[in-house]
Motif scaffolding. Structure first.
Motif, PDB file in Angstrom:
ATOM      1  N   VAL A  82     -51.281 -28.548  29.713  1.00 14.00           N
ATOM      2  CA  VAL A  82     -52.323 -27.549  29.977  1.00 14.00           C
ATOM      3  C   VAL A  82     -51.927 -26.253  29.282  1.00 14.00           C
ATOM      4  N   LEU A  83     -52.824 -25.729  28.465  1.00 11.44           N
ATOM      5  CA  LEU A  83     -52.564 -24.517  27.693  1.00 11.44           C
ATOM      6  C   LEU A  83     -53.159 -23.268  28.339  1.00 11.44           C
ATOM      7  N   TRP A  84     -54.234 -23.455  29.089  1.00 10.08           N
ATOM      8  CA  TRP A  84     -54.912 -22.319  29.723  1.00 10.08           C
ATOM      9  C   TRP A  84     -55.594 -22.800  30.988  1.00 10.08           C
ATOM     10  N   ARG A  85     -55.529 -22.000  32.064  1.00 12.10           N
ATOM     11  CA  ARG A  85     -56.162 -22.341  33.332  1.00 12.10           C
ATOM     12  C   ARG A  85     -57.025 -21.184  33.821  1.00 12.10           C
ATOM     13  N   GLN A  86     -58.150 -21.536  34.418  1.00  8.08           N
ATOM     14  CA  GLN A  86     -59.015 -20.557  35.066  1.00  8.08           C
ATOM     15  C   GLN A  86     -58.533 -20.347  36.499  1.00  8.08           C
ATOM     16  N   VAL A  87     -58.304 -19.082  36.847  1.00  7.55           N
ATOM     17  CA  VAL A  87     -57.914 -18.745  38.218  1.00  7.55           C
ATOM     18  C   VAL A  87     -58.765 -17.568  38.698  1.00  7.55           C
TER      19      VAL A  87
END
Length: 334
Positions: free
Chosen positions: A158-163
């Motif tokens: 995973v390179l980017w996550r929405q939080v």
């Protein structure tokens, strides 16, 4: 269920360039919609009046996106959480090593995209809604596609996550790579929460410009800026007006700097499901709007495209939305 179909001239099989395939698909959609307002294209029978043949290749459960491999095979995502390898010879194999998805309403497995350097790195990017403790959040990841033996993704990361993660559909998840192959643009919908699309600290309702490793790209409009350390989460309200007073269900505190402003290229989007560069280098976005408010937008850095402050449509419950003509400070659709 959906079906993948190949188009060819009567009596023979042909390889069709992507631009012609898209044109044929648009023509078929227009002809179909003229005759049948609601038609499942996967069930459409061959029609001698069309300038191509329709051949069923495979069936899917909520197919979402296709990426063509150099050898003519295809990677197809299914919203229910699968990625399939499909051949024109009617063979379909599920790809192993795919991360789990939060499958609910609009959410699930979204896009599949070949790396701009696929010829040498064999990397594949996926966008999907990742399951977490409260709903899900859009995630961008990458793995190496291995096609010897059982097709699989190796080393998926995973390179980017929405939080924070939460409830609501309209995730976005479309990618377009810059023409120099150095950066990627990622669309994020408003997750049916409306107002956060205008909050520069929240990674919803935005188009991000990132490095190929998911970091803020240099030269972004707000490069070097950071957002609020703590941001609120709301559940999807009924409409744009109800969103203004929606109760906060929780708050999220970033463990480090909130890089959302530094990642952002443009803001104010509802359901950005289409993103592509034109031959002249301009970036275009296609957006599902509220009732009567679908949009085609020419994307420019630092611009605000207005959602949910304005729209040419209305809420699905009939509640009006101010027209873009009332806000000259916001960027109108074309």
């Amino acid at each position: 269920f959906g079906a993948l179909r190949c188009l060819g001239s009567p009596g023979r099989q042909v390889n069709i360039p992507m631009t012609k395939l898209i044109a044929a698909g648009l023509l078929m959609a227009l002809l179909t919609s003229a005759a049948h307002a609601q038609t499942n294209a996967g069930e459409q029978k061959p029609d001698p009046n069309l300038p191509f043949n329709i051949t069923k290749v495979a069936s899917f459960d909520l197919p979402w996106r296709i990426a063509f491999l150099p050898d003519g095979r295809m990677l197809v995502t299914e919203k229910v959480g699968r990625v399939d390898l499909v051949t024109p010879q009617v063979a379909k194999t599920e790809i192993a090593g795919v991360p789990p998805s939060y499958v609910e309403g609009h959410d699930g497995m979204l896009g599949v995209f070949l790396s701009p350097h696929y010829a040498t790195d064999h990397n594949v990017y996926l966008t999907y809604v990742e399951p977490r403790h409260y709903g899900g959040g859009v995630a961008l990841g990458r793995g190496k596609l291995v096609l010897d033996g059982k097709p699989r993704l190796e080393g998926f990361k995973v390179l980017w996550r929405q939080v924070p993660t939460g409830k609501g559909g309209q995730p976005g998840g479309q990618i377009a790579f810059s023409r120099d192959g150095k950066y990627l643009f990622l669309t994020l919908g408003d997750r049916q929460r409306f107002t956060p699309a205008q909050d520069p600290s929240q990674p919803v309702g935005k188009i991000l410009r990132l490095t190929l490793d998911g970091k803020p790209a240099p030269g972004n409009p707000w490069a070097g800026k950071v957002g609020a350390r703590t941001i609120p989460l709301i559940d999807p309200p009924a409409d744009t007006e109800a969103a203004k007073t929606a109760p906060v269900v929780s708050t999220y505190t970033f463990p480090g700097p909130n890089l959302t402003p530094a990642e952002t290229w443009a803001t104010g989007f509802r359901t950005p499901y289409g993103l592509a560069f034109a031959p002249d280098g301009r970036l275009w976005e296609l957006e599902h709007g509220p009732r009567g408010g679908d949009e085609l937008n020419l994307i420019q850095p630092g611009k605000n495209y207005g959602w949910p402050l304005v729209s040419y449509g209305v809420n699905y419950d009939g509640v009006p939305i101010p027209s873009p003509d009332t806000r000259p400070d916001l960027t109108k659709p074309v």
